[in-house]
Design a protein around this motif. Structure first.
Motif, PDB file in Angstrom:
ATOM      1  N   GLN A  88       0.868  -1.332  -0.113  1.00 32.56           N
ATOM      2  CA  GLN A  88      -0.140   0.051  -0.056  1.00 32.56           C
ATOM      3  C   GLN A  88       0.938   1.116  -0.005  1.00 32.56           C
ATOM      4  O   GLN A  88       0.518   2.323  -0.794  1.00 32.56           O
ATOM      5  N   TYR A  89       1.912   1.184   0.702  1.00 36.19           N
ATOM      6  CA  TYR A  89       2.637   2.626   0.863  1.00 36.19           C
ATOM      7  C   TYR A  89       3.437   2.629  -0.536  1.00 36.19           C
ATOM      8  O   TYR A  89       3.758   3.750  -1.012  1.00 36.19           O
ATOM      9  N   ASN A  90       4.189   1.471  -1.113  1.00 34.38           N
ATOM     10  CA  ASN A  90       4.609   1.708  -2.396  1.00 34.38           C
ATOM     11  C   ASN A  90       3.585   2.067  -3.578  1.00 34.38           C
ATOM     12  O   ASN A  90       3.911   2.678  -4.620  1.00 34.38           O
ATOM     13  N   HIS A  91       2.433   1.728  -3.459  1.00 31.26           N
ATOM     14  CA  HIS A  91       1.368   2.120  -4.303  1.00 31.26           C
ATOM     15  C   HIS A  91       1.173   3.328  -4.288  1.00 31.26           C
ATOM     16  O   HIS A  91       0.664   4.380  -5.401  1.00 31.26           O
ATOM     17  N   ASN A  92       1.268   4.174  -3.129  1.00 34.64           N
ATOM     18  CA  ASN A  92       0.872   5.592  -2.856  1.00 34.64           C
ATOM     19  C   ASN A  92       1.879   6.204  -3.411  1.00 34.64           C
ATOM     20  O   ASN A  92       1.835   7.708  -3.304  1.00 34.64           O
ATOM     21  N   GLN A  93       3.140   5.600  -3.377  1.00 34.56           N
ATOM     22  CA  GLN A  93       4.417   6.799  -3.699  1.00 34.56           C
ATOM     23  C   GLN A  93       4.489   6.909  -5.224  1.00 34.56           C
ATOM     24  O   GLN A  93       4.245   6.514  -6.374  1.00 34.56           O
TER      25      GLN A  93
END
Length: 109
Positions: A104-109
Motif C-alpha cells: 500500500q505504501y509503495n502504491h501511494n508513492q
C-alpha cells in the motif's frame, strides 16, 4: 546415509539390540517397526519413541543432522527452533499484514 531405516538399523547393531527389543522398548509393535524400516512409513510420535530408546534425536533419524545426540543449546546453534503452531500462525499473520502495508505504501508513492 540419510534414510531413516538405515540409521535405525545401524543404531540397533551399535546398541546390541534386536528389532523385537527395539519395538518393545519403544512401545510400538514389531509390525509398525517393520513398516517404518521397509516403507519409510512413520509418524513423528513413533520416531520420537524410537529416538528416545536409541538415545538420539529425531532430527538424526530423519537425516536433518549428522549429530546423533545434541543438547538443547547445540540444537539451537544448529538452527533448530521449537515453536507452538499458534505462535507460527500469529507470526505469519503479522508478516502478511506488514507486506500489505508495504504494498500500500509503495502504491501511494
Amino acid at each position: 546415509m540419510k534414510r531413516i531405516e538405515d540409521r535405525i538399523r545401524v543404531l540397533i547393531v551399535e546398541r546390541g539390540l534386536t528389532l523385537l527389543q527395539l519395538a518393545n522398548q519403544s512401545n510400538i509393535t514389531e509390525a509398525t517397526l517393520h513398516a517404518i524400516l521397509n516403507r519409510n512409513d512413520a509418524k513423528y510420535s513413533q520416531l520420537k519413541r524410537i529416538a528416545d530408546t536409541l538415545n538420539v534425536r529425531v532430527a538424526y533419524l530423519t537425516g536433518e543432522t549428522d549429530i546423533p545426540s545434541m543438547s538443547v543449546v547445540q540444537e539451537s546453534e544448529a538452527g533448530y527452533v521449537a515453536l507452538k503452531a499458534d505462535d507460527v500462525i500469529a507470526m505469519q499473520k503479522q508478516i502478511i499484514e506488514l507486506q500489505n502495508r508495504l504494498l500500500q505504501y509503495n502504491h501511494n508513492q
